[in-house]
Scaffold this motif. Sequence first.
Motif, PDB file in Angstrom:
ATOM      1  N   VAL A   1      29.421  76.085  51.339  1.00  0.00           N
ATOM      2  CA  VAL A   1      30.015  75.795  52.644  1.00  0.00           C
ATOM      3  C   VAL A   1      30.141  77.117  53.385  1.00  0.00           C
ATOM      4  N   ARG A   2      29.644  77.160  54.592  1.00  0.00           N
ATOM      5  CA  ARG A   2      29.704  78.372  55.401  1.00  0.00           C
ATOM      6  C   ARG A   2      30.317  78.077  56.760  1.00  0.00           C
ATOM      7  N   PRO A   3      31.213  78.932  57.236  1.00  0.00           N
ATOM      8  CA  PRO A   3      31.770  78.732  58.578  1.00  0.00           C
ATOM      9  C   PRO A   3      30.779  79.174  59.652  1.00  0.00           C
ATOM     10  N   ALA A   4      30.923  78.579  60.832  1.00  0.00           N
ATOM     11  CA  ALA A   4      30.133  78.974  61.997  1.00  0.00           C
ATOM     12  C   ALA A   4      30.975  78.707  63.238  1.00  0.00           C
TER      13      ALA A   4
ATOM     14  N   TRP B   1      36.875  74.288  50.612  1.00  0.00           N
ATOM     15  CA  TRP B   1      36.054  73.077  50.636  1.00  0.00           C
ATOM     16  C   TRP B   1      34.873  73.192  49.667  1.00  0.00           C
ATOM     17  N   ARG B   2      34.370  74.398  49.534  1.00  0.00           N
ATOM     18  CA  ARG B   2      33.246  74.639  48.614  1.00  0.00           C
ATOM     19  C   ARG B   2      33.617  74.209  47.197  1.00  0.00           C
ATOM     20  N   HIS B   3      34.879  74.346  46.821  1.00  0.00           N
ATOM     21  CA  HIS B   3      35.301  74.044  45.460  1.00  0.00           C
ATOM     22  C   HIS B   3      35.348  72.554  45.159  1.00  0.00           C
ATOM     23  N   THR B   4      35.117  71.703  46.158  1.00  0.00           N
ATOM     24  CA  THR B   4      35.148  70.258  45.928  1.00  0.00           C
ATOM     25  C   THR B   4      33.788  69.712  45.524  1.00  0.00           C
ATOM     26  N   GLY B   5      32.801  70.596  45.344  1.00  0.00           N
ATOM     27  CA  GLY B   5      31.529  70.130  44.803  1.00  0.00           C
ATOM     28  C   GLY B   5      30.300  70.330  45.657  1.00  0.00           C
ATOM     29  N   TRP B   6      30.438  70.812  46.874  1.00  0.00           N
ATOM     30  CA  TRP B   6      29.276  71.059  47.722  1.00  0.00           C
ATOM     31  C   TRP B   6      28.475  72.249  47.194  1.00  0.00           C
ATOM     32  N   CYS B   7      27.182  72.251  47.475  1.00  0.00           N
ATOM     33  CA  CYS B   7      26.321  73.368  47.057  1.00  0.00           C
ATOM     34  C   CYS B   7      26.853  74.681  47.609  1.00  0.00           C
TER      35      CYS B   7
ATOM     36  N   VAL C   1      27.670  73.397  56.883  1.00  0.00           N
ATOM     37  CA  VAL C   1      28.133  74.341  57.900  1.00  0.00           C
ATOM     38  C   VAL C   1      29.406  73.771  58.506  1.00  0.00           C
ATOM     39  N   LEU C   2      30.504  74.477  58.326  1.00  0.00           N
ATOM     40  CA  LEU C   2      31.778  74.102  58.946  1.00  0.00           C
ATOM     41  C   LEU C   2      31.791  74.747  60.327  1.00  0.00           C
ATOM     42  N   ALA C   3      31.462  73.967  61.344  1.00  0.00           N
ATOM     43  CA  ALA C   3      31.225  74.510  62.681  1.00  0.00           C
ATOM     44  C   ALA C   3      32.424  74.271  63.583  1.00  0.00           C
ATOM     45  N   SER C   4      33.081  75.349  63.974  1.00  0.00           N
ATOM     46  CA  SER C   4      34.248  75.234  64.849  1.00  0.00           C
ATOM     47  C   SER C   4      33.932  75.800  66.227  1.00  0.00           C
TER      48      SER C   4
ATOM     49  N   ALA D   1      37.571  80.356  57.866  1.00  0.00           N
ATOM     50  CA  ALA D   1      36.914  80.911  56.679  1.00  0.00           C
ATOM     51  C   ALA D   1      37.587  80.425  55.402  1.00  0.00           C
ATOM     52  N   ALA D   2      38.913  80.336  55.414  1.00  0.00           N
ATOM     53  CA  ALA D   2      39.644  79.880  54.233  1.00  0.00           C
ATOM     54  C   ALA D   2      39.355  78.410  53.945  1.00  0.00           C
ATOM     55  N   ILE D   3      39.276  77.599  54.986  1.00  0.00           N
ATOM     56  CA  ILE D   3      38.946  76.184  54.792  1.00  0.00           C
ATOM     57  C   ILE D   3      37.568  76.047  54.149  1.00  0.00           C
ATOM     58  N   ALA D   4      36.599  76.832  54.643  1.00  0.00           N
ATOM     59  CA  ALA D   4      35.250  76.780  54.079  1.00  0.00           C
ATOM     60  C   ALA D   4      35.257  77.155  52.605  1.00  0.00           C
ATOM     61  N   ARG D   5      36.011  78.195  52.250  1.00  0.00           N
ATOM     62  CA  ARG D   5      36.063  78.617  50.843  1.00  0.00           C
ATOM     63  C   ARG D   5      36.660  77.521  49.960  1.00  0.00           C
TER      64      ARG D   5
END
Length: 264
Positions: free
Chosen positions: A162-165, A154-160, A132-135, A148-152
């Motif tokens: 990533v969702r913003p909150a 970041w997901r491509h670096t291998g995490w199961c 959870v990318l919590a801002s 939202a763009a950062i979360a998208r």
Amino acid sequence: MIDKPVLLVIAHGSRDPRHAATVHALVRRVRAQRPDVRVETGFLDFNVPSVQGVLESLAVQGVRDVVALPLLLTRAFHAKADIPAVLADAPPQLRIHQADVLGPSPLLVGALERRLYEAGLTPADKSSTGVVLASAGSTDPEAIAVIAAIAREWRHTGWCAVRPAFASASLPRTEDAVRRLRALGCSRVAVAPYVLAPGFLPDRIARGAAEADVLADVLGPAPEVARVVLERYEAARMLGVEEAGGVLRRRGDGQVPEAVLVAG
């Protein structure tokens, strides 16, 4: 030899004493990385010295050039309105450039990962961990879109996953994002606060992380954050040099760099 501009780091300020302590720790790291640059700190509210007070003091000391750097992660209200308004009231003998905000930056993503690993995760955990990318949150659509763009990305670096909150103003809240990641099938859920210093909203993020497996610390004085501060300073400083020479070079994409002459 022309003196380098003073770097004025502008923080929001908070009634929570941890906020100012964290800002000062970050500024100490910046000074350690660039002992050739004078670095000052000013706060918009709650803490001293105020931004206006620092600017007046610099003017009395005969300082001419200042790079004012918003200690902010997104270009929301404070960067677009509050800070330019304060800088516009600076003593007229100061020539001030407002640097861009810190985010987005790959270095900040690196700092987020640093904090997650410090909290107990390892690179081997990435594929099974949802983050959870919590801002703090904002009513500014541009700021929300950046998170939202950062979360998208970041997901491509291998995490199961990533969702913003967001802790305020926008949805989802941290606890809802944690539950959604559980529902997606992530075997572990971690909360990464995308905030610079402790305070009221980071505490809300922490409460929302109660059902998560891992809660990382705030970014604080991470070395990556200090490097971004200095990158933004250099970009604004170089723009000032170009303007002083009568040349305003544009980036390869045709856009003027994100620094604006606001006084002088």
